[in-house]
Design a protein around this motif. Structure first.
Motif, PDB file in Angstrom:
ATOM      1  N   CYS A  26      14.887  33.254   4.421  1.00 50.79           N
ATOM      2  CA  CYS A  26      15.251  31.827   3.313  1.00 50.79           C
ATOM      3  C   CYS A  26      13.660  30.973   4.260  1.00 50.79           C
ATOM      4  N   LEU A  27      13.669  30.521   5.392  1.00 51.65           N
ATOM      5  CA  LEU A  27      12.305  30.471   5.709  1.00 51.65           C
ATOM      6  C   LEU A  27      11.282  31.023   5.291  1.00 51.65           C
ATOM      7  N   ILE A  46      14.131  33.409  -1.074  1.00 53.81           N
ATOM      8  CA  ILE A  46      13.577  32.442  -0.139  1.00 53.81           C
ATOM      9  C   ILE A  46      14.190  30.761  -1.171  1.00 53.81           C
ATOM     10  N   ASP A  47      14.182  30.359  -0.070  1.00 52.34           N
ATOM     11  CA  ASP A  47      14.110  28.420  -0.488  1.00 52.34           C
ATOM     12  C   ASP A  47      13.216  27.736   0.151  1.00 52.34           C
ATOM     13  N   HIS A  48      12.637  27.528   1.820  1.00 47.96           N
ATOM     14  CA  HIS A  48      11.691  26.854   1.997  1.00 47.96           C
ATOM     15  C   HIS A  48      10.786  27.727   2.715  1.00 47.96           C
ATOM     16  N   ILE A 126      14.937  20.948   8.104  1.00 44.95           N
ATOM     17  CA  ILE A 126      14.807  21.471   6.294  1.00 44.95           C
ATOM     18  C   ILE A 126      15.159  22.941   6.399  1.00 44.95           C
ATOM     19  N   GLY A 127      15.971  22.913   5.491  1.00 42.86           N
ATOM     20  CA  GLY A 127      17.448  24.564   5.440  1.00 42.86           C
ATOM     21  C   GLY A 127      18.142  24.781   6.638  1.00 42.86           C
ATOM     22  N   TYR A 129      16.876  23.964   9.073  1.00 40.41           N
ATOM     23  CA  TYR A 129      15.545  24.624  10.854  1.00 40.41           C
ATOM     24  C   TYR A 129      15.325  23.280  10.898  1.00 40.41           C
ATOM     25  N   ILE A 131      12.201  21.120  12.409  1.00 36.82           N
ATOM     26  CA  ILE A 131      10.220  21.345  12.332  1.00 36.82           C
ATOM     27  C   ILE A 131       9.786  20.470  13.011  1.00 36.82           C
ATOM     28  N   VAL A 147       9.826  26.139  15.736  1.00 42.23           N
ATOM     29  CA  VAL A 147      10.757  25.958  14.068  1.00 42.23           C
ATOM     30  C   VAL A 147      11.870  26.463  15.367  1.00 42.23           C
ATOM     31  N   LYS A 149      16.501  26.252  16.003  1.00 43.66           N
ATOM     32  CA  LYS A 149      17.658  26.707  15.286  1.00 43.66           C
ATOM     33  C   LYS A 149      18.767  27.269  15.952  1.00 43.66           C
TER      34      LYS A 149
END
Ligand SMILES: [Zn+2]
Ligand SMILES: [Zn+2]
Length: 255
Positions: A26-27, A46-48, A126-127, A129, A131, A147, A149
């Motif tokens: 997704c990132l 994918i979102d970001h 961001i989503g 995560y 950053i 990054v 998470k």
């Protein structure tokens, strides 16, 4: 975190794709080969998108990602970069001359892509995560990213020559699981490497001394024309923690 190395090279030739790392489907970090290396279904998920800098090998497939996915998603791809990079992409790529401005297609209220600015050393979520963008030593306000998470952190310098700040900040991350960085040219081209703000094996060997200790280091951005020469040279450094990203498409897992 799962990292799919869609492309990890510093140039394009059959079997060599340019920089794109996909985290947990997704990132996306850089868009050098995302359209070439993923199915359209995977592209749609994918979102970001974090962009390190505006060099073509890191952004070119954003054009084709948008072209593939416009109208297929109910929200825009959210793109994050330094404002210099955002301005360069809008002025020189998605400018309605080289390529359509997908921040207005299908319409301005629900576009295919939306550009967001991030500021060096200012953490953002961001989503899901965390950053941390950090300026590195490469033209055009290039950013590296840390990054994080689920108590795992990954560091991506992407394109850079010798740099300091990102290594200072990285040492604060006790959960750092991997460093992704670059070697572009062989040692006999050190002058070209320095002129173009990249590493050769000799300069990367010095750079390792500044990095946090005992963390796996993944080397990408090898230029296709020097691929086998660089692999021999990198293996010759005899650094235990070095891994070469020589197979585009590989998946790495970090827990
Ligand atoms: Zn590059
Ligand atoms: Zn570059």
């Amino acid at each position: 975190m799962k990292v799919k190395v869609i492309g990890s090279h510093g140039g394009v030739a059959p079997g060599f794709k340019t920089t794109s790392f996909l985290i947990d489907d997704c990132l996306l970090i850089d868009a050098g080969s995302v359209a070439e290396g993923l199915t359209v279904d995977a592209q749609k998920r994918i979102d970001h998108i974090l962009i390190s800098h505006a060099h073509l090998d890191h952004i070119k497939d954003m054009a084709f990602l948008c072209d593939n996915c416009f109208g297929l998603r109910d929200k825009p791809f959210e793109v994050y970069s330094h404002h210099t990079v955002k301005n360069a992409i809008k002025a020189h790529l998605m400018n309605d001359i080289i390529w359509p401005d997908f921040s207005k297609i299908p319409n301005e209220t629900n576009p295919t892509i939306r550009f967001n600015e991030i500021i060096p050393e200012k953490k953002v979520m961001i989503g899901g995560y965390e950053i941390l963008p950090v300026s590195v030593n490469h033209p055009g306000d290039t950013l590296g990213y840390i990054v994080q998470k689920d108590n795992v952190a990954l560091l991506f310098t992407l394109d850079t020559s010798s740099t300091d700040r990102i290594w200072q900040l990285a040492k604060k991350y006790k959960n750092l699981a991997a460093i992704f960085t670059e070697i572009s040219f062989p040692d006999h081209m050190q002058a070209v490497a320095e002129l173009s703000y990249h590493h050769c094996p000799k300069t990367l060997a010095k750079e390792i001394r500044k990095m946090p200790m005992d963390i796996p280091i993944y080397i990408g951005h090898l230029k296709p024309q020097f691929h086998s020469e660089l692999i021999t040279a990198i293996n010759g450094l005899e650094e235990e923690n070095l891994h070469i990203l020589d197979q585009d498409g590989m998946i790495l897992k970090f827990t």
